[in-house]
Design an enzyme around this catalytic site. Structure first.
Site, PDB file in Angstrom:
ATOM      1  N   LYS A  64       0.852  -1.189   0.000  1.00  0.00           N
ATOM      2  CA  LYS A  64       0.000   0.000   0.000  1.00  0.00           C
ATOM      3  C   LYS A  64       0.887   1.238   0.000  1.00  0.00           C
ATOM      4  CE  LYS A  64      -3.308   2.762   2.496  1.00  0.00           C
ATOM      5  NZ  LYS A  64      -3.809   3.131   3.838  1.00  0.00           N
TER       6      LYS A  64
ATOM      7  N   GLY B 293      -8.194   9.040  10.093  1.00  0.00           N
ATOM      8  CA  GLY B 293      -8.468   9.106  11.516  1.00  0.00           C
ATOM      9  C   GLY B 293      -9.562  10.061  11.930  1.00  0.00           C
TER      10      GLY B 293
ATOM     11  N   ALA C  90      -9.795   5.551   4.658  1.00  0.00           N
ATOM     12  CA  ALA C  90      -9.743   6.730   5.530  1.00  0.00           C
ATOM     13  C   ALA C  90     -11.111   7.397   5.652  1.00  0.00           C
ATOM     14  CB  ALA C  90      -8.712   7.743   5.054  1.00  0.00           C
ATOM     15  N   GLY C  91     -11.422   7.757   6.900  1.00  0.00           N
ATOM     16  CA  GLY C  91     -12.652   8.496   7.183  1.00  0.00           C
ATOM     17  C   GLY C  91     -13.785   7.664   7.734  1.00  0.00           C
TER      18      GLY C  91
ATOM     19  N   ASN D 112      -9.325   1.180  10.199  1.00  0.00           N
ATOM     20  CA  ASN D 112      -8.366   1.020  11.289  1.00  0.00           C
ATOM     21  C   ASN D 112      -8.848   1.750  12.544  1.00  0.00           C
ATOM     22  OD1 ASN D 112      -4.734   1.523  11.642  1.00  0.00           O
ATOM     23  ND2 ASN D 112      -6.210   0.636  13.022  1.00  0.00           N
ATOM     24  N   THR D 113      -8.803   3.089  12.515  1.00  0.00           N
ATOM     25  CA  THR D 113      -9.089   3.876  13.713  1.00  0.00           C
ATOM     26  C   THR D 113     -10.470   3.597  14.278  1.00  0.00           C
ATOM     27  OG1 THR D 113      -7.646   5.616  12.841  1.00  0.00           O
ATOM     28  CG2 THR D 113      -9.088   6.200  14.674  1.00  0.00           C
TER      29      THR D 113
END
Length: 259
Positions: free
Chosen positions: A100, A161, A187-188, A209-210
């Site tokens: 990635k 994040g 993301a987001g 992830n987050t």
């Protein structure tokens, strides 16, 4: 659905949920959440999470590379040279060719530096890496990255994040409609409904992830993301009903006797 597989480069997956390995309180929690998500791929920031030094506590002591595809990423890199060097190190250490790429523009927004991303992508593809690439939600840039030879484009839904969901669903849809490689929302994502919405738009997968790592119950959120991705994919394949300006009765009125 049994044959609805996700193909990225030379790899094939049943799961359309990719998870990250950052921000967890410890490696055992990372393992438990990854298992609960029923993910088959986990991305690892080579600069931040140890997967190359067997002499120190290593993520690979908890995440079996025979069970999961390890996806090294270049989080923390701000130019093409650093990103390429990082992934060369990962390949030398573990033989990983599916990677990635993310080249960031600054430390505050963590938006991608498009110029450096394009440069790094060209270098990595020339070295026979299979490149999944984090980018902004610009359909033109996504097309350029595909033309370079990236095996998947990964437009952001919102800043890394932030947990704010999809800022521009229209652009995600346009990227998907034009792409000939998998489109993965990266993301987001903040909660399960964000993941479901991304999949309903036609995204081939989402990376989370987050939203899992910072949940009060990481394992339960991982399960929620798993279910949301599956539901969103099914809804996309089923085809949603048309939106109408006025009401439409759900039961027919013809053929009934009225008092």
């Amino acid at each position: 659905m049994s044959e609805d597989m996700l193909k990225i480069g030379s790899y094939t997956f049943r799961s359309r949920l990719i998870v990250g390995s950052g921000k967890y309180k410890d490696f055992p929690t990372t393992k438990a959440a990854t298992e609960a998500a029923e993910a088959e791929m986990i991305t690892v920031a080579v600069r931040r999470v140890n997967i190359t030094d067997p002499g120190k506590e290593n993520l690979l002591d908890y995440i079996d590379p025979k069970r999961y595809v390890i996806l090294p990423n270049t989080a923390g890199c701000f130019n093409a040279e650093d990103a390429v060097r990082t992934l060369r190190l990962a390949r030398d250490a573990g033989g990983w060719d599916l990677v990635k790429l993310e080249v960031l523009g600054d430390t505050e927004t963590l938006y991608p530096n498009v110029v450096e991303t394009l440069k790094a992508a060209e270098m990595l593809v020339a070295e026979d890496f299979q490149v999944m690439v984090y980018t902004n939600d610009d359909p033109i840039v996504a097309r350029q990255l595909e033309e370079i030879g990236c095996v998947a484009v990964m437009p952001l839904g919102n800043p890394i994040g932030s947990g704010r969901g999809l800022a521009n669903p229209f652009n995600i849809r346009v990227i998907k409609e034009r792409a000939n490689v998998p489109v993965i929302v990266d993301a987001g994502i903040g909660t399960a409904s964000d993941a479901a919405k991304a999949m309903e738009l036609g995204a081939d997968a989402v990376l989370v992830n987050t939203a899992i790592a910072e949940a009060r119950d990481e394992v339960l959120m991982a399960q929620a993301m798993r279910d949301a991705v599956r539901a969103g994919r099914k809804a996309y394949l089923a085809g949603r009903m048309p939106k109408r300006a006025f009401a439409s009765a759900s039961s027919p009125t013809e053929g009934y006797i009225w008092d």
